[in-house]
Design a protein around this motif. Structure first.
Motif, PDB file in Angstrom:
ATOM      1  N   GLU A 170      -2.646  13.763  31.850  1.00 56.64           N
ATOM      2  CA  GLU A 170      -2.763  14.034  30.309  1.00 56.64           C
ATOM      3  C   GLU A 170      -1.689  13.313  29.737  1.00 56.64           C
ATOM      4  N   MET A 171      -0.375  12.967  30.597  1.00 56.41           N
ATOM      5  CA  MET A 171       0.475  11.795  30.065  1.00 56.41           C
ATOM      6  C   MET A 171      -0.627  11.086  29.179  1.00 56.41           C
ATOM      7  N   GLY A 172      -0.388  10.085  29.660  1.00 55.67           N
ATOM      8  CA  GLY A 172      -1.046   8.860  28.631  1.00 55.67           C
ATOM      9  C   GLY A 172      -1.987   9.073  27.888  1.00 55.67           C
ATOM     10  N   ASP A 173      -2.543  10.841  28.030  1.00 54.05           N
ATOM     11  CA  ASP A 173      -3.033  11.027  27.130  1.00 54.05           C
ATOM     12  C   ASP A 173      -2.827  11.267  25.298  1.00 54.05           C
ATOM     13  N   HIS A 174      -1.835  12.188  25.831  1.00 53.01           N
ATOM     14  CA  HIS A 174      -0.633  12.367  24.627  1.00 53.01           C
ATOM     15  C   HIS A 174       0.015  11.528  24.235  1.00 53.01           C
ATOM     16  N   LEU A 175       0.394  10.732  25.089  1.00 60.37           N
ATOM     17  CA  LEU A 175       1.340   9.164  24.769  1.00 60.37           C
ATOM     18  C   LEU A 175       1.059   8.367  23.629  1.00 60.37           C
ATOM     19  N   TRP A 176      -0.506   7.864  24.516  1.00 58.27           N
ATOM     20  CA  TRP A 176      -1.240   7.548  22.812  1.00 58.27           C
ATOM     21  C   TRP A 176      -1.557   7.386  22.154  1.00 58.27           C
ATOM     22  N   MET A 177      -1.912   9.187  21.924  1.00 58.76           N
ATOM     23  CA  MET A 177      -1.769   9.250  20.594  1.00 58.76           C
ATOM     24  C   MET A 177      -1.073   9.965  20.002  1.00 58.76           C
ATOM     25  N   ALA A 178       0.326   9.944  20.726  1.00 58.04           N
ATOM     26  CA  ALA A 178       1.822  10.391  19.601  1.00 58.04           C
ATOM     27  C   ALA A 178       2.237   8.661  19.505  1.00 58.04           C
ATOM     28  N   ARG A 179       1.725   7.333  19.973  1.00 57.56           N
ATOM     29  CA  ARG A 179       1.674   6.031  19.493  1.00 57.56           C
ATOM     30  C   ARG A 179       0.942   5.863  18.539  1.00 57.56           C
ATOM     31  N   PHE A 180      -0.139   6.260  18.630  1.00 55.08           N
ATOM     32  CA  PHE A 180      -1.139   6.151  17.335  1.00 55.08           C
ATOM     33  C   PHE A 180      -0.956   6.713  15.576  1.00 55.08           C
ATOM     34  N   ILE A 181      -0.323   8.288  15.759  1.00 54.28           N
ATOM     35  CA  ILE A 181       0.221   9.118  15.620  1.00 54.28           C
ATOM     36  C   ILE A 181       1.643   7.995  14.639  1.00 54.28           C
ATOM     37  N   LEU A 182       2.372   7.616  15.417  1.00 53.64           N
ATOM     38  CA  LEU A 182       3.370   6.673  15.043  1.00 53.64           C
ATOM     39  C   LEU A 182       3.164   5.345  13.819  1.00 53.64           C
ATOM     40  N   HIS A 183       2.418   4.736  14.316  1.00 54.94           N
ATOM     41  CA  HIS A 183       2.144   3.871  13.492  1.00 54.94           C
ATOM     42  C   HIS A 183       1.372   4.031  11.850  1.00 54.94           C
ATOM     43  N   ARG A 184       0.552   5.144  12.298  1.00 49.66           N
ATOM     44  CA  ARG A 184       0.055   5.115  10.698  1.00 49.66           C
ATOM     45  C   ARG A 184       0.105   5.864   9.675  1.00 49.66           C
ATOM     46  N   VAL A 185       2.216   6.700  10.556  1.00 50.11           N
ATOM     47  CA  VAL A 185       3.238   7.746   9.888  1.00 50.11           C
ATOM     48  C   VAL A 185       3.866   6.647   8.601  1.00 50.11           C
ATOM     49  N   CYS A 186       3.922   5.671  10.195  1.00 44.90           N
ATOM     50  CA  CYS A 186       5.065   4.040   8.754  1.00 44.90           C
ATOM     51  C   CYS A 186       4.079   3.833   8.187  1.00 44.90           C
ATOM     52  N   GLU A 187       2.513   3.569   8.643  1.00 49.88           N
ATOM     53  CA  GLU A 187       1.775   2.979   7.606  1.00 49.88           C
ATOM     54  C   GLU A 187       1.833   3.691   5.931  1.00 49.88           C
ATOM     55  N   ASP A 188       1.642   4.599   6.639  1.00 54.28           N
ATOM     56  CA  ASP A 188       2.034   5.908   5.281  1.00 54.28           C
ATOM     57  C   ASP A 188       3.558   5.022   3.903  1.00 54.28           C
ATOM     58  N   SER A 211       1.082  -1.305  -0.222  1.00 51.45           N
ATOM     59  CA  SER A 211      -0.302   0.181   0.056  1.00 51.45           C
ATOM     60  C   SER A 211       0.426   1.050   0.045  1.00 51.45           C
ATOM     61  N   SER A 212       2.520   1.316   0.390  1.00 50.38           N
ATOM     62  CA  SER A 212       3.119   2.483   0.030  1.00 50.38           C
ATOM     63  C   SER A 212       3.101   2.784  -1.066  1.00 50.38           C
ATOM     64  N   ARG A 213       3.713   2.136  -2.070  1.00 52.63           N
ATOM     65  CA  ARG A 213       4.105   1.994  -3.405  1.00 52.63           C
ATOM     66  C   ARG A 213       2.620   2.687  -4.210  1.00 52.63           C
ATOM     67  N   LEU A 214       1.113   2.789  -3.171  1.00 49.81           N
ATOM     68  CA  LEU A 214       0.212   3.268  -4.306  1.00 49.81           C
ATOM     69  C   LEU A 214       0.838   4.666  -4.493  1.00 49.81           C
ATOM     70  N   ASN A 215       0.101   5.139  -5.372  1.00 49.85           N
ATOM     71  CA  ASN A 215       0.605   6.757  -6.270  1.00 49.85           C
ATOM     72  C   ASN A 215      -0.265   8.094  -4.886  1.00 49.85           C
ATOM     73  N   LYS A 216       0.787   8.125  -4.076  1.00 47.70           N
ATOM     74  CA  LYS A 216       0.325   9.508  -3.704  1.00 47.70           C
ATOM     75  C   LYS A 216       0.054  10.692  -3.851  1.00 47.70           C
ATOM     76  N   LEU A 217       0.914  11.214  -5.242  1.00 45.76           N
ATOM     77  CA  LEU A 217      -0.578  12.544  -6.329  1.00 45.76           C
ATOM     78  C   LEU A 217      -2.262  12.223  -6.509  1.00 45.76           C
ATOM     79  N   VAL A 218      -1.709  11.080  -6.537  1.00 51.73           N
ATOM     80  CA  VAL A 218      -3.448  10.610  -7.110  1.00 51.73           C
ATOM     81  C   VAL A 218      -4.615  10.518  -5.121  1.00 51.73           C
ATOM     82  N   ARG A 219      -4.149  10.360  -4.666  1.00 55.37           N
ATOM     83  CA  ARG A 219      -4.618  11.044  -3.087  1.00 55.37           C
ATOM     84  C   ARG A 219      -4.552  12.057  -2.754  1.00 55.37           C
TER      85      ARG A 219
END
Length: 368
Positions: A217-235, A10-18
């Motif tokens: 706030e510590m747990g909230d922000h670290l969990w969202m940072a983890r989600f964003i990490l996994h999501r960026v790695c997916e791209d 999926s990372s090889r899909l054309n991102k310009l089309v997206r």
């Protein structure tokens, strides 16, 4: 000979089309992505819905539900689970005015799911709010190819020994900086309190830091940072693992060192010992994950012994040198595993240092 990196299809899909579609107007409507912790205690899930207008506060985001039988959180015969929004961020993937919303998970009877450790953490943080606990957590992680092999490592064999990689610069020293910098920018955009990043001791291993955060706030922000990490790695088509010891042998493991102080400590200082209880809650499997990492080697303490020392990275608790000289400030708990639940870690620290609990049992406090 060029080595073909192991990345997802999926990372090889054309991102310009997206991008052509991402630029389309939304006519005032808003995409809200609900994020929650699944039944593993370390995985995150998400799904999205449309709201008719931009939510201005977390109260504007309605509760939702999901199929808990598909996330190891319920049986198929009674599978609906509630998603209760608790913290809202800007969406760095779909951009403004779209939102990411972190949620607590409740069971059909409105009781917290087994991996909803935020629920009790919030009760404890409310009890100790007058102490104004500040936290900063250092999240280490390892980048893997889609084949499970560390990203950038030779297909057959190993890179050179540890030494030049920590905070390294250069194509032969660090792998995947594009991912790291994209994650950093995405967190800043989202409003996550990310405060730094660096390459770690093992090649393909990185760290980012979140904080200072007060209370829940510590747990909230670290969990969202983890989600964003996994999501960026997916791209990018790679995987970020929080395994505390992803590679056996003479390689550093991955932790989530936790820096902590209360208002009183920032004036006076203070430590406590309750080692066995903390080890049990510092990874999702009661200490079994951490036992592969806390060996007394590779800048870790021994899992069976509590220790503390000024500037000692081989101790359970490291007191920064300046703090030791000043006699006040913060300490660093080096025991939490990379895949720890930050709610469990911060709750445990508060129970021990402010509520003065002892032993391996925890006290159940009445609702406040």
């Amino acid at each position: 000979r060029a080595v073909a990196m192991s990345v997802s299809h999926s990372s090889r899909l054309n991102k310009l089309v997206r991008e052509q579609y991402m630029r389309l107007p939304q006519d005032g409507r808003v995409q809200v992505t609900y994020v929650w912790i699944d039944g593993s205690g370390e995985g995150v899930r998400c799904k999205s819905r449309t709201l008719d207008k931009e939510p201005k506060s977390i109260e504007d985001v309605p509760e939702w539900n999901f199929d808990g039988s598909s996330t190891a959180q319920a049986e198929g015969s009674n599978s609906d689970m509630f998603l209760v929004p608790v913290c809202m961020f800007r969406d760095p993937f779909c951009l403004d005015p779209n939102k990411l919303v972190l949620c607590e998970v409740l069971k059909y009877n409105r009781k917290p799911a087994e991996t909803n450790l935020r629920h009790t953490c919030k009760k404890v943080m409310d009890l100790v709010k007058d102490s104004h606990p500040w936290f900063g957590m250092e999240q280490e992680y390892t980048l893997l190819g889609i084949n499970g092999h560390p990203y950038g490592w030779p297909d057959n064999g190993f890179p050179g020994p540890q030494g030049p990689y920590y905070c390294g610069v250069g194509a032969d020293k660090v792998y995947g900086r594009d991912i790291v910098e994209s994650h950093y920018k995405a967190c800043l955009y989202a409003g996550v309190k990310i405060c730094g990043t660096n390459a770690e001791v093992m090649p393909s291993q990185w760290e980012f830091q979140v904080g200072p955060c007060e209370g829940i706030e510590m747990g909230d922000h670290l969990w969202m940072a983890r989600f964003i990490l996994h999501r960026v790695c997916e791209d990018f088509g790679v995987v970020a693992t929080l395994d505390p010891k992803p590679m056996t042998g003479n390689w550093n493991g991955a932790g989530c060192h936790t820096n902590y102080s209360t208002e009183e400590m920032r004036r006076e200082g203070g430590l406590n010992k309750r080692h066995d209880y903390h080890i049990c809650v510092y990874d999702p499997r009661g200490g079994r994950d951490n036992s592969r990492r806390l060996t007394g080697h590779h800048e870790t303490s021994n899992i069976f012994e509590f220790s503390a020392g000024v500037a000692n990275r081989g101790a359970s608790i490291r007191i920064p040198r300046q703090v030791g000289q000043d006699g006040c400030g913060y300490f660093e708990d080096r025991r939490p595993a990379a895949n720890c639940d930050p709610y469990a870690v911060t709750e445990a620290i508060m129970r021990t240092t402010v509520l003065n609990e002892t032993g391996v049992e925890t006290k159940d406090y009445a609702e406040h």
